[in-house]
Design an enzyme around this catalytic site. Structure first.
Site, PDB file in Angstrom:
ATOM      1  N   HIS A 163       0.854  -1.204   0.000  1.00 46.95           N
ATOM      2  CA  HIS A 163       0.000   0.000   0.000  1.00 46.95           C
ATOM      3  C   HIS A 163       0.883   1.245   0.000  1.00 46.95           C
ATOM      4  O   HIS A 163       1.249   1.773   1.052  1.00 46.95           O
ATOM      5  CB  HIS A 163      -0.938   0.004   1.215  1.00 46.95           C
ATOM      6  CG  HIS A 163      -1.986   1.074   1.159  1.00 46.95           C
ATOM      7  ND1 HIS A 163      -3.341   0.818   1.320  1.00 46.95           N
ATOM      8  CD2 HIS A 163      -1.896   2.411   0.962  1.00 46.95           C
ATOM      9  CE1 HIS A 163      -4.023   1.943   1.209  1.00 46.95           C
ATOM     10  NE2 HIS A 163      -3.163   2.940   1.010  1.00 46.95           N
ATOM     11  N   HIS A 211      -9.705   1.246  -0.687  1.00 48.05           N
ATOM     12  CA  HIS A 211      -9.579   2.025   0.542  1.00 48.05           C
ATOM     13  C   HIS A 211     -10.959   2.059   1.216  1.00 48.05           C
ATOM     14  O   HIS A 211     -11.955   2.397   0.570  1.00 48.05           O
ATOM     15  CB  HIS A 211      -9.177   3.466   0.247  1.00 48.05           C
ATOM     16  CG  HIS A 211      -7.732   3.650  -0.093  1.00 48.05           C
ATOM     17  ND1 HIS A 211      -7.108   2.993  -1.113  1.00 48.05           N
ATOM     18  CD2 HIS A 211      -6.789   4.453   0.468  1.00 48.05           C
ATOM     19  CE1 HIS A 211      -5.836   3.374  -1.171  1.00 48.05           C
ATOM     20  NE2 HIS A 211      -5.608   4.260  -0.230  1.00 48.05           N
ATOM     21  N   ASP A 259       1.872   4.225   2.748  1.00 49.29           N
ATOM     22  CA  ASP A 259       0.822   5.045   2.124  1.00 49.29           C
ATOM     23  C   ASP A 259       1.391   6.151   1.221  1.00 49.29           C
ATOM     24  O   ASP A 259       1.478   5.967   0.018  1.00 49.29           O
ATOM     25  CB  ASP A 259      -0.111   5.619   3.194  1.00 49.29           C
ATOM     26  CG  ASP A 259      -1.505   5.945   2.661  1.00 49.29           C
ATOM     27  OD1 ASP A 259      -1.823   5.515   1.534  1.00 49.29           O
ATOM     28  OD2 ASP A 259      -2.286   6.609   3.375  1.00 49.29           O
ATOM     29  N   ASP A 260       1.751   7.284   1.800  1.00 49.31           N
ATOM     30  CA  ASP A 260       2.323   8.422   1.058  1.00 49.31           C
ATOM     31  C   ASP A 260       3.454   8.981   1.927  1.00 49.31           C
ATOM     32  O   ASP A 260       3.311  10.036   2.555  1.00 49.31           O
ATOM     33  CB  ASP A 260       1.253   9.514   0.844  1.00 49.31           C
ATOM     34  CG  ASP A 260       0.005   8.958   0.178  1.00 49.31           C
ATOM     35  OD1 ASP A 260       0.011   8.784  -1.044  1.00 49.31           O
ATOM     36  OD2 ASP A 260      -0.972   8.676   0.910  1.00 49.31           O
ATOM     37  N   HIS A 285       1.281   4.822  -2.647  1.00 46.59           N
ATOM     38  CA  HIS A 285       0.813   5.519  -3.857  1.00 46.59           C
ATOM     39  C   HIS A 285       1.997   6.117  -4.611  1.00 46.59           C
ATOM     40  O   HIS A 285       2.845   6.779  -4.006  1.00 46.59           O
ATOM     41  CB  HIS A 285      -0.157   6.638  -3.475  1.00 46.59           C
ATOM     42  CG  HIS A 285      -1.388   6.130  -2.782  1.00 46.59           C
ATOM     43  ND1 HIS A 285      -2.597   6.004  -3.421  1.00 46.59           N
ATOM     44  CD2 HIS A 285      -1.596   5.707  -1.506  1.00 46.59           C
ATOM     45  CE1 HIS A 285      -3.492   5.534  -2.567  1.00 46.59           C
ATOM     46  NE2 HIS A 285      -2.917   5.340  -1.392  1.00 46.59           N
ATOM     47  N   GLU A 336     -11.091   4.316   6.596  1.00 48.65           N
ATOM     48  CA  GLU A 336     -10.007   5.257   6.910  1.00 48.65           C
ATOM     49  C   GLU A 336     -10.655   6.517   7.492  1.00 48.65           C
ATOM     50  O   GLU A 336     -10.615   6.741   8.695  1.00 48.65           O
ATOM     51  CB  GLU A 336      -9.188   5.587   5.654  1.00 48.65           C
ATOM     52  CG  GLU A 336      -8.016   6.543   5.913  1.00 48.65           C
ATOM     53  CD  GLU A 336      -7.360   7.049   4.613  1.00 48.65           C
ATOM     54  OE1 GLU A 336      -7.980   6.976   3.544  1.00 48.65           O
ATOM     55  OE2 GLU A 336      -6.218   7.563   4.710  1.00 48.65           O
TER      56      GLU A 336
END
Ligand code: ADE
Ligand code: ZN
Length: 324
Positions: free
Chosen positions: A13, A193, A274-275, A15, A196
């Site tokens: 996961h 997703h 994630d990011d 991006h 969240e």
């Protein structure tokens, strides 16, 4: 000199554009003769955002640095190199075809560029990279279906799955069922997703209406014991990203994060970034800060490979290497 033995890691996961560190965004913008939006950075040179929606806006602003196929290649190479240095042997990147399409880069050229970055990282670091095509929820079901159609019409060996990010408060999972059905019927793994920024009902809807074996985040499931039992029973894997959740204000700090509650309830979890530059984290930091022992982390790394959408032969090889 002593060499630190790194815990083996894997990630499912992360991006693509969310992995671009500010320095790389500046470098790409300069190379492309683009002035980055003035509100992209805060006074410390970090990405500026204040809540979930402004984070999504900030994410879109970073994307303006990308212009050519080579940029996409460099971004994925750069992330895989970073992850490999932290001990990752496998990474699945969420890649959205929206940006290249806007730039007039064909789907095939975009994938070829991503594949060249993956191959370069593989040659230099031995890491295996794969691509999950991700649709953006707030752009609506029609765009998602169009994307799914392209994905099945133009298969690529490195594209292994389909997912959905974006604003979870918009539309419902069932609206995206036609897109998911199409890719699922062709044998692609699916994730979405959910749980969240919206509560357990969002996860219930995703696992009821979409053919998913994984949920991106899903941490709000911890608010519903029946849901945790259902995830455990069905073996649905959560792609947990604690640093992201804390940065976005879902939880006050890592101690308040439900990672351990989910584990105690038997929910299969993985650890992800994630990011990473947006949330001042990395895969290595997530492993370090999880509050888990070496053995538990190794179980998580293996589970990550098992839950990945990579082909069976590569999966076997990666699992074998993890034991060695
Ligand atoms: N796109 C990039 N990061 C995301 C996140 N954490 N949630 C939803 N969409 C995203
Ligand atoms: Zn995400």
């Amino acid at each position: 000199m002593t060499t630190k033995i790194l815990t083996p890691k894997a990630e499912i996961h992360c991006h693509l554009e969310g992995s671009i560190p500010p320095a790389l965004a500046r470098e790409l913008a300069e190379r492309n003769g683009i002035a980055l939006p003035s509100n992209l950075f805060d006074g410390n040179g970090h990405y500026a955002w204040k809540d979930f929606l402004s984070f999504l806006d900030s994410y879109d602003r970073v994307c303006t640095a990308l212009k050519t196929p080579r940029d996409f290649s460099d971004v994925i190479y750069s992330y895989l190199a970073t992850a490999a240095r932290e001990g990752a042997t496998y990474v699945e990147m969420f890649c959205s075809p929206e940006r290249p399409a806007k730039l007039g880069i064909s789907y095939a050229d975009w994938l070829a560029a991503l594949a060249s970055g993956i191959d370069r990282a593989g040659r230099e670091f031995g890491i295996v990279g794969r691509i999950i095509i991700i649709c953006i929820r707030h752009l609506g079901p029609e765009r998602a279906l169009a994307m799914a159609k392209v994905m099945v019409a133009e298969p690529h060996p490195y594209v292994v799955g389909f997912g959905m990010g974006g604003d979870e408060a918009r539309f419902a999972p069932i609206d995206f069922a036609p897109a998911y059905r199409l890719v699922h019927e062709k044998g692609y793994g699916c994730t979405a997703h959910a749980g969240e920024v919206v509560g357990p009902e969002s996860v219930w809807a995703a696992i009821r209406d979409l053919p998913v074996t994984r949920i991106g985040h899903g941490v709000r499931s911890a608010e519903d014991p029946a849901l945790m039992a259902e995830l455990a029973r069905r073996g649905i894997v959560l792609e947990v990203c604690p640093g992201s959740n804390v940065a976005l204000g879902l939880y006050a700090d890592r101690a308040a994060h439900p990672l351990h509650r989910l584990i105690d309830a038997g929910v299969p979890v993985t650890l992800n970034s994630d990011d990473p530059p947006f949330f001042h984290t990395s895969l290595g930091l997530e492993y370090e800060m999880a509050g888990l022992g070496e053995q538990e982390l190794r179980v998580i790394a293996r589970r990550t490979i098992e839950a990945s959408f990579v082909d069976a032969d590569t999966k076997r090889k990666l699992l074998k290497e993890m034991v060695a």
